[in-house]
Design a protein around this motif. Structure first.
Motif, mmCIF file in Angstrom:
data_model
loop_
_atom_site.group_PDB
_atom_site.id
_atom_site.type_symbol
_atom_site.label_atom_id
_atom_site.label_comp_id
_atom_site.label_asym_id
_atom_site.label_seq_id
_atom_site.Cartn_x
_atom_site.Cartn_y
_atom_site.Cartn_z
ATOM 1 N N ARG A 68 -43.471 -20.020 3.601
ATOM 2 C CA ARG A 68 -43.640 -20.717 4.876
ATOM 3 C C ARG A 68 -42.292 -20.991 5.520
ATOM 4 O O ARG A 68 -41.248 -20.985 4.862
ATOM 5 C CB ARG A 68 -44.386 -22.038 4.660
ATOM 6 N N ALA A 78 -41.850 -24.689 2.001
ATOM 7 C CA ALA A 78 -42.749 -24.285 0.916
ATOM 8 C C ALA A 78 -42.679 -22.768 0.777
ATOM 9 O O ALA A 78 -42.356 -22.071 1.747
ATOM 10 C CB ALA A 78 -44.174 -24.727 1.219
ATOM 11 N N SER A 135 -48.381 -34.273 9.784
ATOM 12 C CA SER A 135 -48.914 -34.063 8.442
ATOM 13 C C SER A 135 -48.468 -35.140 7.451
ATOM 14 O O SER A 135 -49.078 -35.282 6.388
ATOM 15 C CB SER A 135 -48.514 -32.689 7.925
ATOM 16 N N SER A 160 -48.941 -31.422 -8.440
ATOM 17 C CA SER A 160 -50.040 -30.705 -9.076
ATOM 18 C C SER A 160 -50.634 -31.550 -10.179
ATOM 19 O O SER A 160 -49.970 -32.434 -10.734
ATOM 20 C CB SER A 160 -49.562 -29.364 -9.626
ATOM 21 N N LYS A 164 -49.768 -34.948 -1.676
ATOM 22 C CA LYS A 164 -50.809 -33.933 -1.740
ATOM 23 C C LYS A 164 -50.185 -32.628 -2.245
ATOM 24 O O LYS A 164 -48.980 -32.409 -2.077
ATOM 25 C CB LYS A 164 -51.412 -33.711 -0.351
ATOM 26 N N PRO A 165 -51.003 -31.751 -2.794
ATOM 27 C CA PRO A 165 -50.451 -30.451 -3.233
ATOM 28 C C PRO A 165 -49.717 -29.718 -2.105
ATOM 29 O O PRO A 165 -48.733 -29.023 -2.373
ATOM 30 C CB PRO A 165 -51.690 -29.698 -3.696
ATOM 31 N N GLU A 166 -50.182 -29.875 -0.876
ATOM 32 C CA GLU A 166 -49.528 -29.178 0.234
ATOM 33 C C GLU A 166 -48.181 -29.779 0.617
ATOM 34 O O GLU A 166 -47.473 -29.213 1.462
ATOM 35 C CB GLU A 166 -50.446 -29.152 1.469
ATOM 36 N N ASP A 167 -47.811 -30.903 0.018
ATOM 37 C CA ASP A 167 -46.473 -31.467 0.223
ATOM 38 C C ASP A 167 -45.430 -30.807 -0.675
ATOM 39 O O ASP A 167 -44.230 -31.038 -0.492
ATOM 40 C CB ASP A 167 -46.465 -32.978 -0.053
#
Length: 122
Positions: free
Chosen positions: A43, A40, A63, A121, A87-90
């Motif tokens: 990161r 990401a 996760s 999103s 999820k957005p964090e994926d």
């Protein structure tokens, strides 16, 4: 020389699903353990899931465990990553790569490909 190519990325809403595919050119990936990693923005690249070549045992990061499934189809010479309940964090660029898989530790070797972009999103 084995080269892996990722495909299947795209844009989905939270809760949606995507299936990524990892195929090889130059040789078959059937004799290799394979892992999916992701990076990401801002990161470090992180391991997502691995599958062995011998008994198809699998390992997942905490996760994604329970939401993602890694599988291989040796008839097609392809490794898949089914991603559910996204999820957005994926959101990240997802890469597949050959790994040494032993004791739930997957150490990548070889060359990284271009990856495939996953956007989550609303």
């Amino acid at each position: 020389q084995l080269q892996l190519v990722e495909s299947g990325g795209g844009s989905v809403q939270p809760g949606g699903s995507l299936r990524l595919a990892c195929a090889a050119s130059g040789a078959t990936l059937n004799y290799h353990s394979i892992a999916w990693f992701r990076r990401a923005p801002g990161r470090e690249r992180e391991e997502v899931a691995c599958i062995s070549t011998y008994d198809e045992s699998t390992h997942y990061s905490g996760s994604v465990k329970g939401r993602f499934t890694i599988a291989r189809d040796n008839r097609k010479g392809t490794v898949y990553l089914q991603m559910n309940s996204l999820k957005p964090e994926d959101a990240a660029v997802y890469y597949c790569i050959t790994v040494h898989y032993k004791g739930n530790i997957c150490r990548p070797f070889g060359s990284w490909g271009q990856g495939t972009q996953v956007t989550v999103s609303s």
